[in-house]
Design an enzyme around this catalytic site. Structure first.
Site, PDB file in Angstrom:
ATOM      1  CB  CYS A 373     -46.423 -34.862  30.243  1.00  0.00           C
ATOM      2  SG  CYS A 373     -45.873 -35.891  31.538  1.00  0.00           S
ATOM      3  CD  GLU A 742     -45.773 -37.022  25.901  1.00  0.00           C
ATOM      4  OE1 GLU A 742     -46.984 -36.818  25.745  1.00  0.00           O
ATOM      5  OE2 GLU A 742     -45.327 -37.920  26.591  1.00  0.00           O
TER       6      GLU A 742
END
Ligand code: CDP
Length: 795
Positions: A373, A742
């Site tokens: 992330c 991600e």
């Protein structure tokens, strides 16, 4: 002279080739070289004693019995570390963190002492022989407790700290947002908790620290995603000169953000090696990794959307409380305390918004790591897509149609979001349309209606999002004052083979394969002729490492730029070889030729030979260069994930029927690797939404800190994924690529949760916190109430 080559770019493994991963040849044969594979002469082994309790004053530590065990070489306590000014260390968020506890322990699993011995088993025995007397203190396991007026102050070690707030931050236009809410026909509200989760790489953290008293050089082999930043941090913390530190990050068995922070274990291994003058190995065990290393998420949202009856969103506001644990040690851009959570709603055309955020110290291991992330965008996108679904339901509107009305249109780029980001490209509606067609949306709605007549609960969940990948640009992004650029160095040898080094560090993403493809694309040197090396600070150019899907946007761009520098020199060499002026030389893949006589040309390999054996007078020999790339903006990939489920009303168990993903990550360097990244991300998204339970009881005990509760999905449980693509090139990346690593882990969870809640739409339940375990779903069905997963829980 070389005739027109018309090299086949795919054939040489260039841009767009689904080239097989070269690194897999060693991984699948068990020939990878991980930290635990490293053995140095005279190496000793270190084990860590961790606190069994979450919050307590340390009354005494008696190490005498440990010293008596044959084979024990060193027992290190906080008091001894303090003599070297190493009981505490600075964090990447300008906080401090205990290396070994001296005054208090502040979370279960905190490092209290360590033992170095001839083998790891003796070191473990040594840890067990240490007697620590704790005076228990009340534990805090959520921000509500942390911010209560009578809460005990966790960080009483910090001068001037009078409460448990570690930061407060706001962004947006409060007055304009308040006005938007006054004008709203409908205000849609949602509160939820994104639970703590753990990146759980298969390989734990570890280090082999080797300080050589003769040369005064420190070499550390360690599991890190960001070796250069670690070198700078070690120089600062251990007060060693930076040029005498070498950090080597060998093969990494998965990082997912877990291997960005500086953990006390690394520091202890280094200190023990310095004290003993011999190499020291520390390999964390699984429960140590689960309990004490970087957790992610743990964020509470309370937010609302101001809506017009026709479906337009007029404004957004929300408050986020983050649970940081005992030490604020996230890696994130210094400027943005809440790690880019304000990228929320970037794909929607919303005129105004306001966000407040506050971080709390609690008695938990440090949290907030960027698990697959960009800092904290996963939480942001999850809340965004959950409240978008809730708002559509409040308006009685189809959620796909509601998104269509509000998504930023293609002709609106570049688009400034209400929180200040500039998104620059995308085809959001097109991605949504492809996704809806692939899942056969209308047909599924009919099936759902029909199924309901027979008591069957079907549901469909959509998640659409753009997220900022590739921090940074140096104007806005730095960590500890070091700007977030990245780098590449390329050396072309006399025979035209090459070595490429970058400041990034692969942990499974396949950089060794894809970076060579970029060189092949830019120079026409076959990818097989380019070896890629990363992770050794003595050889790699300075870079900020790999996390936040920043490798392709930043280091990948640096690879293209350094190859272009090489091409510029090769052009001069070609002109010399062809005996024409440089202006008369044209380039095609792998070859320069004379514009007026295209049959007369020289290959890039011939230019490389000339760089060492036949350069023009006055030209410096050699064909090598480096590039530092400072991106003008973040890259903004877009994704649309659609999930269909069936929920069993009797048990609360839910099964995934289909998962459709439409990803636009710009130009794909290696389509097969991109698809692998998306499948991996969706697998993690499914696991987070469905089965990964790790939390805390009222005493601060970590519940679920084992792989019986915190389940890692296998191929057996994981649903199949149907992948689709849209390509909108990034306007500022040299190859038009955007990050992708991600996206699916960020955007995926909301699609699964929205699907289950859609199946439950008749119950009036608005939220069930992840993971949506069967008992939670069952409780929601039977109570008609929201189900919270926030700690404390009963253990
Ligand atoms: O920073 P990280 O490597 O985790 O993420 P990334 O930059 O999104 O790249 C993940 C992998 O996908 C790398 O091997 C990239 O080269 C590849 N990729 C690609 O082939 N095309 C893109 N547009 C983006 C990534």
């Amino acid at each position: 002279m070389t005739n027109p080559s018309q090299l086949d770019e795919i054939g040489i493994g260039g841009l767009g080739a689904s080239r097989k991963r070269v690194e897999d040849a060693r991984f699948i044969r068990g020939r990878g070289n991980y930290v635990d594979d490293i053995t140095l002469p005279g190496m000793l082994h270190m084990e860590i004693l961790r606190s069994p309790v979450a919050h307590a004053r340390i009354k005494s530590i008696d190490t005498s019995k440990a010293w008596e065990i044959p084979g024990v070489r060193l027992v290190l306590t906080g008091e001894m570390a303090a003599q070297r000014n190493l009981a505490w260390m600075p964090t990447l968020s300008y906080d401090t963190q205990a290396v070994l506890a001296t005054d208090k322990v502040r979370f279960q699993g905190q490092e209290v002492a360590c033992v170095v011995a001839d083998d790891p088993y003796t070191a473990k025995d040594g840890c067990e022989a240490i007697v620590v007397e704790y005076e228990p203190l009340p534990a805090i396991v959520n921000p509500r407790q942390a911010h209560a007026p009578d809460a005990p102050i966790i960080r009483d070690d910090k001068e001037g700290q009078t409460d448990n707030t570690c930061y407060a931050w706001e962004v947006g236009d409060k007055a304009a947002t308040d006005r938007a809410f006054e004008q709203a026909d409908v205000v849609s509200k949602l509160s939820l908790h994104y639970p703590r989760s753990h990146p759980s790489p298969i390989e734990n953290c570890g280090a082999v620290a080797s300080y050589d008293p003769a040369t005064e050089k420190l070499t550390v082999y360690m599991t890190t995603q960001a070796p250069h930043i670690i070198r700078a941090a070690v120089a600062l913390v251990a007060e060693l000169p930076e040029h005498m530190i070498r950090i080597v990050s060998p093969d990494i068995g998965g990082g997912f953000g877990n291997k960005v922070p500086v953990y006390p274990g690394y520091v202890c291994a280094i200190l023990c090696s310095i004290l003993l003058g011999t190499p020291v190995k520390w390999i964390e065990d699984k429960s140590g990794n689960l309990i004490s290393t970087g957790f992610a998420r743990d964020m509470y949202f309370d937010g609302e959307l101001a809506l017009r009856r026709d479906g337009r969103i007029l404004g957004v506001r929300f408050h986020a409380d983050t649970d940081q644990g005992a030490f604020f040690s996230d890696a994130q851009p210094s400027k943005f305390k809440i790690g880019l959570v304000h990228s929320a709603f970037a794909c929607y055309d919303i005129p105004t918004g306001h966000i407040t955020a506050r971080g709390a110290y609690t008695n938990k291991a440090p949290g907030g790591v960027a698990y697959r992330c960009s800092f904290r965008v996963t939480e942001a996108m999850f809340f965004q897509e959950r409240i978008i679904a809730a708002a559509a339901a409040d308006l009685g509107m189809d959620p796909a149609e509601f998104r269509r009305i509000n998504l930023v249109r293609d002709d609106q780029f570049p688009y400034r979001t209400p929180f200040g980001f500039l998104t620059d490209s995308g085809q959001y509606q097109k991605c949504l349309d492809i996704g809806l067609a692939a899942i056969d949306y209308e047909q599924f709605l009919r099936e759902k209606e029909e199924a309901a007549k027979h008591g069957r609960l079907l549901g469909i969940g959509i998640s659409t999002m753009t997220e900022p990948l590739g921090a940074g640009n140096s104007r806005e992004y730095d960590i500890l004052g070091i700007k977030m650029f990245d780098s590449a160095e390329l050396r072309v040898h006399p025979t035209g083979k090459a070595i490429l080094r970058t400041g990034a560090k692969t942990q499974g993403q396949g950089h060794e394969t894809t970076w060579a493809q970029i060189v092949a694309h830019e120079l026409g040197i076959p990818a097989a002729d380019v070896v890629v090396e990363e992770g050794d600070t003595d050889t790699a150019p300075f870079g900020m490492g790999t996390y936040a899907s920043r490798s392709t946007p930043v280091a990948g761009a640096a690879v293209a730029m350094v190859a272009r520098k090489i091409r510029a020199k090769a052009r001069k060499l070609a002109a010399h070889l062809l005996e024409v002026s440089e202006e008369d030389v044209e380039w095609e893949l792998g070859r320069f030729y004379i514009r007026s006589a295209p049959d007369r040309g020289v290959s890039i390999q011939e230019c490389a030979a000339a760089a060492y054996g036949n350069m023009p007078d006055g030209m410096e020999p050699g064909l090598e260069n480096n590039a530092y790339y400072d991106p003008p903006n973040l890259t903004w990939p877009f994704a649309c994930y659609i999930v269909t489920v069936e929920v069993d009303p009797e048990s609360g168990v839910w099964d995934v029927l289909r998962v459709v993903a439409v990803d636009d990550c710009g130009v794909r360097i290696n389509p097969m690797i991109v698809e692998g990244q998306i499948m991996g991300g969706l697998t993690e998204a499914y696991a987070m939404s469905n089965m990964q339970f790790i939390t805390f009881d009222a005493d601060g005990n970590c519940v679920g800190s084992n792989y019986m509760d915190y389940l890692l999905p296998t191929a057996w449980e994981t649903p199949g994924f149907e992948l689709h693509e849209v390509v909108t090139p990034c306007p500022h990346h040299p190859l038009g690529a955007k990050g992708v690593g991600e996206c699916a882990a960020v955007g995926g969870p909301a699609a699964f949760v929205n699907a289950v809640l859609d199946a439950l739409s008749d119950t009036g339940v608005r939220n069930i916190d992840m993971p949506l375990l069967p008992d939670r779903v069952w409780e929601a069905i039977n109570s008609g109430q929201n189900v919270s997963g926030a700690p404390p829980v009963r253990s």
